[in-house]
Design an enzyme around this catalytic site. Structure first.
Site, PDB file in Angstrom:
ATOM      1  N   PRO A  92       0.755  -1.459   0.430  1.00 12.76           N
ATOM      2  CA  PRO A  92       0.024   0.494   0.102  1.00 12.76           C
ATOM      3  C   PRO A  92       1.165   1.127   0.258  1.00 12.76           C
ATOM      4  O   PRO A  92       2.001   0.965   0.610  1.00 12.76           O
ATOM      5  CB  PRO A  92      -1.057   0.065   1.841  1.00 12.76           C
ATOM      6  CG  PRO A  92       0.107  -1.009   2.412  1.00 12.76           C
ATOM      7  CD  PRO A  92       0.872  -1.509   1.282  1.00 12.76           C
ATOM      8  N   ALA A  95       1.383   4.825   3.110  1.00 17.13           N
ATOM      9  CA  ALA A  95       1.301   3.887   4.368  1.00 17.13           C
ATOM     10  C   ALA A  95       2.194   3.485   5.735  1.00 17.13           C
ATOM     11  O   ALA A  95       2.320   3.348   6.088  1.00 17.13           O
ATOM     12  CB  ALA A  95       1.405   2.698   3.504  1.00 17.13           C
ATOM     13  N   LEU A  97       5.499   2.662   4.811  1.00 13.15           N
ATOM     14  CA  LEU A  97       6.307   1.595   4.021  1.00 13.15           C
ATOM     15  C   LEU A  97       7.024   1.975   3.289  1.00 13.15           C
ATOM     16  O   LEU A  97       7.920   0.810   2.862  1.00 13.15           O
ATOM     17  CB  LEU A  97       5.487   0.112   4.081  1.00 13.15           C
ATOM     18  CG  LEU A  97       3.955   0.149   4.858  1.00 13.15           C
ATOM     19  CD1 LEU A  97       2.543  -1.067   4.578  1.00 13.15           C
ATOM     20  CD2 LEU A  97       4.812  -0.876   6.037  1.00 13.15           C
ATOM     21  N   SER A 100       6.822   4.711  -1.957  1.00 13.34           N
ATOM     22  CA  SER A 100       7.174   5.341  -3.164  1.00 13.34           C
ATOM     23  C   SER A 100       8.253   5.481  -3.676  1.00 13.34           C
ATOM     24  O   SER A 100       9.239   4.999  -4.898  1.00 13.34           O
ATOM     25  CB  SER A 100       7.483   6.466  -3.214  1.00 13.34           C
ATOM     26  OG  SER A 100       7.920   6.697  -2.039  1.00 13.34           O
ATOM     27  N   ASP A 143      14.788   5.702   2.738  1.00 15.36           N
ATOM     28  CA  ASP A 143      13.636   4.568   2.097  1.00 15.36           C
ATOM     29  C   ASP A 143      13.994   4.246   0.707  1.00 15.36           C
ATOM     30  O   ASP A 143      14.333   3.109   0.940  1.00 15.36           O
ATOM     31  CB  ASP A 143      12.485   5.302   1.365  1.00 15.36           C
ATOM     32  CG  ASP A 143      11.668   5.503   3.025  1.00 15.36           C
ATOM     33  OD1 ASP A 143      12.094   5.236   4.148  1.00 15.36           O
ATOM     34  OD2 ASP A 143      10.947   5.985   2.714  1.00 15.36           O
TER      35      ASP A 143
END
Ligand code: PMV
Length: 305
Positions: A92, A95, A97, A100, A143
């Protein structure tokens, strides 16, 4: 097939934007991409119902942001390649997580594969960060680094990723609050708080840094109970930065009552996901059941580093 990992931040989100360390674990889930010959550089993301040429301005705000992020990635190539990149998302978004960054890394890898370009993971992460700037404004880079490298690592802005060898594998439940969390907004909110009272916010980040340093040794020695306690303390600091929500708090309480060793929100906050560290798979199933009972989506993941 090109792939970018999603990630869970175990300790230290937000502080990491201010140069503090954070620890994250890559998820086996993420984004997959392929590139095929086309008339121009194009991007297609079926889950978002978008398929556009890089130079075609989009009326929809989210599609236009995605297009600009795609252009930021294409700027890393001598000329925009005549390729259509198709992305499939296994996570998702909004979220917490790292959806992107997973998408950006998968796109770079698909383009590189099709063009025969060799780029190591650090260089893939660096290019993907250009797209993260479009999505998030002021990303720390954690990320993109995890999306490209995988594994469990300590990240500090500007420094090479420090891989952590786990003393014991981790069993975690990821629970989705069902509320979207905008990392761009929560990062901006922390920036406003920092501008108003830098001493107070820096003190909170000092606390987070201490938890991260302690967490690195708990992970290496396999002391899950200690790691759980550190997560709980980290969550209190995130609450003091106004990053949690009543729903995330309720989920953390329910997961701890069901036997989790520690819980916290993960990623940007303001919605999105929480994580619950569990002693073993059976305990994780109980925590997952308790969250499901509450009406929240949850899944169990094992991380072995
Ligand atoms: O919400 P996510 O998955 O993008 O994670 C954001 C993590 C932050 O520390 C809040 C921001 C950043 O860029 O590190």
């Amino acid at each position: 097939m090109a792939f970018g990992h999603g990630k869970l931040i175990l300790l230290g989100e937000h502080g990491v934007v201010y140069g503090r360390p954070a620890i994250a674990a890559a998820l086996p889930r993420g984004a997959e991409a392929t590139a095929e010959p086309a008339d121009a550089a194009r991007l297609s993301v079926e889950a978002w119902n978008v398929d556009f040429a890089a130079d075609a301005i989009q009326a929809d705000e989210r599609a236009e942001q995605l297009r600009q992020a795609f252009c930021a990635l294409l700027a890393g190539y001598a000329t925009p390649p005549a390729l259509r990149v198709r992305v499939r998302l296994g996570l998702p978004t909004a979220a917490g997580l790292g959806g992107s960054a997973a998408l950006s890394v998968a796109i770079v890898r698909a383009l590189d594969e099709a063009l025969g370009i060799e780029r190591d993971s650090a260089a893939v992460a660096e290019l993907a960060l250009a797209a993260e700037r479009v999505f998030h404004g002021n990303p720390s880079g954690i990320d993109s680094a995890l999306a490209a490298h995988g594994g469990v690592s300590l990240y500090r802005k500007g420094a090479p990723l420090e891989a952590i060898k786990l003393g014991r594998k981790l069993t975690l439940v990821v629970g989705h609050s069902g509320e979207p969390g905008s990392t761009r907004e929560t990062v901006a909110s922390v920036a406003r708080q920092h501008a108003r009272n830098p001493a107070r916010i820096d003190q909170i980040f000092d606390g987070m840094e201490a938890l991260v340093v302690n967490g690195r040794s708990a992970l290496a020695s396999g002391e899950l109970w200690r790691l759980g306690q550190l997560m709980v303390l980290n969550q209190k600091l995130l609450v003091s930065l106004l990053l949690s929500t009543p729903r995330l708090e309720e989920m953390c309480q329910v997961a701890e009552k069901a036997g989790a060793l520690g819980t916290k929100l993960t990623g940007g906050g303001g919605g999105g996901c929480m994580i619950a560290l569990c002693e073993h798979a059976a305990a994780a199933e109980q925590v997952k059941a308790a969250l499901t009972q509450l009406g929240r989506e949850a899944f169990v993941i094992e991380v072995s580093g």
